[in-house]
Design a protein around this motif. Structure first.
Motif, PDB file in Angstrom:
ATOM      1  N   GLU A  57       0.855  -1.190   0.000  1.00 16.07           N
ATOM      2  CA  GLU A  57       0.000   0.000   0.000  1.00 16.07           C
ATOM      3  C   GLU A  57       0.886   1.234   0.000  1.00 16.07           C
ATOM      4  N   LEU A  58       1.570   1.470  -1.103  1.00 17.40           N
ATOM      5  CA  LEU A  58       2.516   2.575  -1.166  1.00 17.40           C
ATOM      6  C   LEU A  58       1.849   3.831  -1.691  1.00 17.40           C
ATOM      7  N   SER A  59       2.200   4.951  -1.087  1.00 15.99           N
ATOM      8  CA  SER A  59       1.744   6.248  -1.560  1.00 15.99           C
ATOM      9  C   SER A  59       2.881   7.238  -1.339  1.00 15.99           C
ATOM     10  N   ASN A  60       2.823   8.362  -2.022  1.00 12.25           N
ATOM     11  CA  ASN A  60       3.879   9.362  -1.874  1.00 12.25           C
ATOM     12  C   ASN A  60       4.050   9.758  -0.410  1.00 12.25           C
ATOM     13  N   GLU A  61       5.305   9.853  -0.007  1.00  8.49           N
ATOM     14  CA  GLU A  61       5.725  10.296   1.318  1.00  8.49           C
ATOM     15  C   GLU A  61       5.494   9.287   2.440  1.00  8.49           C
ATOM     16  N   CYS A  62       5.061   8.050   2.136  1.00  9.14           N
ATOM     17  CA  CYS A  62       5.016   7.051   3.202  1.00  9.14           C
ATOM     18  C   CYS A  62       6.442   6.551   3.443  1.00  9.14           C
ATOM     19  N   VAL A  63       6.709   6.070   4.645  1.00  7.81           N
ATOM     20  CA  VAL A  63       8.045   5.602   5.028  1.00  7.81           C
ATOM     21  C   VAL A  63       8.090   4.094   4.855  1.00  7.81           C
ATOM     22  N   VAL A  64       9.125   3.604   4.158  1.00  9.04           N
ATOM     23  CA  VAL A  64       9.214   2.182   3.843  1.00  9.04           C
ATOM     24  C   VAL A  64      10.573   1.598   4.212  1.00  9.04           C
ATOM     25  N   SER A  65      10.555   0.290   4.395  1.00  8.78           N
ATOM     26  CA  SER A  65      11.770  -0.508   4.518  1.00  8.78           C
ATOM     27  C   SER A  65      11.644  -1.602   3.470  1.00  8.78           C
ATOM     28  N   MET A  66      12.678  -1.747   2.620  1.00 10.75           N
ATOM     29  CA  MET A  66      12.638  -2.732   1.545  1.00 10.75           C
ATOM     30  C   MET A  66      13.894  -3.584   1.572  1.00 10.75           C
ATOM     31  N   ASN A  67      13.719  -4.884   1.365  1.00 13.51           N
ATOM     32  CA  ASN A  67      14.834  -5.811   1.230  1.00 13.51           C
ATOM     33  C   ASN A  67      14.846  -6.325  -0.200  1.00 13.51           C
ATOM     34  N   GLY A  68      16.040  -6.463  -0.756  1.00 10.47           N
ATOM     35  CA  GLY A  68      16.138  -6.980  -2.110  1.00 10.47           C
ATOM     36  C   GLY A  68      17.572  -7.017  -2.592  1.00 10.47           C
ATOM     37  N   TYR A  69      17.734  -7.416  -3.843  1.00  6.41           N
ATOM     38  CA  TYR A  69      19.060  -7.532  -4.452  1.00  6.41           C
ATOM     39  C   TYR A  69      19.360  -6.300  -5.296  1.00  6.41           C
ATOM     40  N   VAL A  70      20.574  -5.789  -5.165  1.00  5.98           N
ATOM     41  CA  VAL A  70      21.021  -4.649  -5.959  1.00  5.98           C
ATOM     42  C   VAL A  70      21.425  -5.170  -7.327  1.00  5.98           C
ATOM     43  N   HIS A  71      20.877  -4.547  -8.355  1.00  6.74           N
ATOM     44  CA  HIS A  71      21.081  -4.984  -9.742  1.00  6.74           C
ATOM     45  C   HIS A  71      21.607  -3.804 -10.552  1.00  6.74           C
ATOM     46  N   ALA A  72      22.690  -4.024 -11.308  1.00  4.40           N
ATOM     47  CA  ALA A  72      23.235  -2.964 -12.158  1.00  4.40           C
ATOM     48  C   ALA A  72      22.341  -2.782 -13.376  1.00  4.40           C
ATOM     49  N   ASP A  73      21.961  -1.536 -13.639  1.00  3.98           N
ATOM     50  CA  ASP A  73      21.146  -1.209 -14.803  1.00  3.98           C
ATOM     51  C   ASP A  73      21.421   0.244 -15.169  1.00  3.98           C
ATOM     52  N   GLU A  74      22.059   0.445 -16.303  1.00  2.00           N
ATOM     53  CA  GLU A  74      22.471   1.800 -16.685  1.00  2.00           C
ATOM     54  C   GLU A  74      21.289   2.737 -16.900  1.00  2.00           C
ATOM     55  N   ARG A  75      20.086   2.179 -17.130  1.00  2.00           N
ATOM     56  CA  ARG A  75      18.893   3.024 -17.306  1.00  2.00           C
ATOM     57  C   ARG A  75      18.374   3.583 -15.990  1.00  2.00           C
ATOM     58  N   ALA A  76      18.716   2.946 -14.886  1.00  5.95           N
ATOM     59  CA  ALA A  76      18.240   3.389 -13.568  1.00  5.95           C
ATOM     60  C   ALA A  76      19.066   4.571 -13.077  1.00  5.95           C
ATOM     61  N   MET A  77      18.457   5.382 -12.217  1.00  3.71           N
ATOM     62  CA  MET A  77      19.210   6.499 -11.660  1.00  3.71           C
ATOM     63  C   MET A  77      20.351   5.955 -10.814  1.00  3.71           C
ATOM     64  N   GLY A  78      21.532   6.497 -10.990  1.00  2.67           N
ATOM     65  CA  GLY A  78      22.705   6.011 -10.279  1.00  2.67           C
ATOM     66  C   GLY A  78      23.297   4.746 -10.867  1.00  2.67           C
ATOM     67  N   GLY A  79      22.673   4.196 -11.913  1.00  2.00           N
ATOM     68  CA  GLY A  79      23.206   2.999 -12.559  1.00  2.00           C
ATOM     69  C   GLY A  79      22.865   1.695 -11.873  1.00  2.00           C
ATOM     70  N   VAL A  80      22.105   1.745 -10.776  1.00  2.00           N
ATOM     71  CA  VAL A  80      21.698   0.529 -10.069  1.00  2.00           C
ATOM     72  C   VAL A  80      20.246   0.659  -9.627  1.00  2.00           C
ATOM     73  N   GLU A  81      19.616  -0.488  -9.403  1.00  2.00           N
ATOM     74  CA  GLU A  81      18.258  -0.500  -8.866  1.00  2.00           C
ATOM     75  C   GLU A  81      18.141  -1.662  -7.887  1.00  2.00           C
ATOM     76  N   LEU A  82      17.154  -1.597  -7.031  1.00  2.00           N
ATOM     77  CA  LEU A  82      16.903  -2.656  -6.066  1.00  2.00           C
ATOM     78  C   LEU A  82      15.734  -3.487  -6.553  1.00  2.00           C
ATOM     79  N   ARG A  83      15.968  -4.787  -6.765  1.00  2.00           N
ATOM     80  CA  ARG A  83      14.891  -5.722  -7.106  1.00  2.00           C
ATOM     81  C   ARG A  83      14.311  -6.190  -5.777  1.00  2.00           C
ATOM     82  N   VAL A  84      13.141  -5.707  -5.438  1.00  2.00           N
ATOM     83  CA  VAL A  84      12.567  -5.865  -4.105  1.00  2.00           C
ATOM     84  C   VAL A  84      12.000  -7.258  -3.887  1.00  2.00           C
ATOM     85  N   ALA A  85      12.361  -7.852  -2.739  1.00  2.00           N
ATOM     86  CA  ALA A  85      11.823  -9.148  -2.326  1.00  2.00           C
ATOM     87  C   ALA A  85      10.795  -8.971  -1.210  1.00  2.00           C
ATOM     88  N   GLU A  86      10.993  -7.961  -0.349  1.00  2.00           N
ATOM     89  CA  GLU A  86      10.082  -7.690   0.767  1.00  2.00           C
ATOM     90  C   GLU A  86       9.895  -6.190   0.927  1.00  2.00           C
TER      91      GLU A  86
END
Length: 127
Positions: A57-86
């Protein structure tokens, strides 16, 4: 699991990490949801797939904690993105915001009385 800040994400490609911050923006494309998360060091792109897109139930400005694997992707900001598992929502935005806080260009569209009524929040956001 190690908590990682946005500025440190590139150092953890291929590893499972935890990020925490505010939801800056959400964009849903079919079975994918791209969520930009903001912490004290900057912005990071996360990707939710499948059931996570409907269960969270995500909405702008809610506070979240996410677990996942960091994946390199040049299209993402900073060149990496998090593939979320939880995803865990730690706190919801208290109410619907009177204007979009993460798009300063949109403030020009708001009426002056709305901006003046919420000027304390604006000052905190825009510095």
């Amino acid at each position: 699991m190690k908590r990682v800040l946005a500025s440190e994400m590139k150092q953890f490609v291929g590893q499972m990490v935890n990020i925490q911050g505010w939801v800056h923006r959400c964009r849903t494309l079919g079975q994918l949801m791209f969520v930009i998360v903001r912490d004290r060091t900057g912005l990071m792109q996360t990707v939710l797939e499948g059931d996570l897109t409907t269960k969270s139930e995500l909405s702008n400005e809610c506070v979240v904690s996410m677990n996942g694997y960091v994946h390199a992707d040049e299209r993402a900001m900073g060149g990496v993105e998090l593939r979320v598992a939880e995803v865990e929502v730690l706190g919801h935005a208290e109410r619907i915001l009177p204007f979009e806080v993460n798009a300063p260009k949109s403030l020009a569209k708001e009426r002056l009385d709305t901006l003046l009524e919420h000027r304390a929040q604006l000052q905190a956001i825009l510095g």
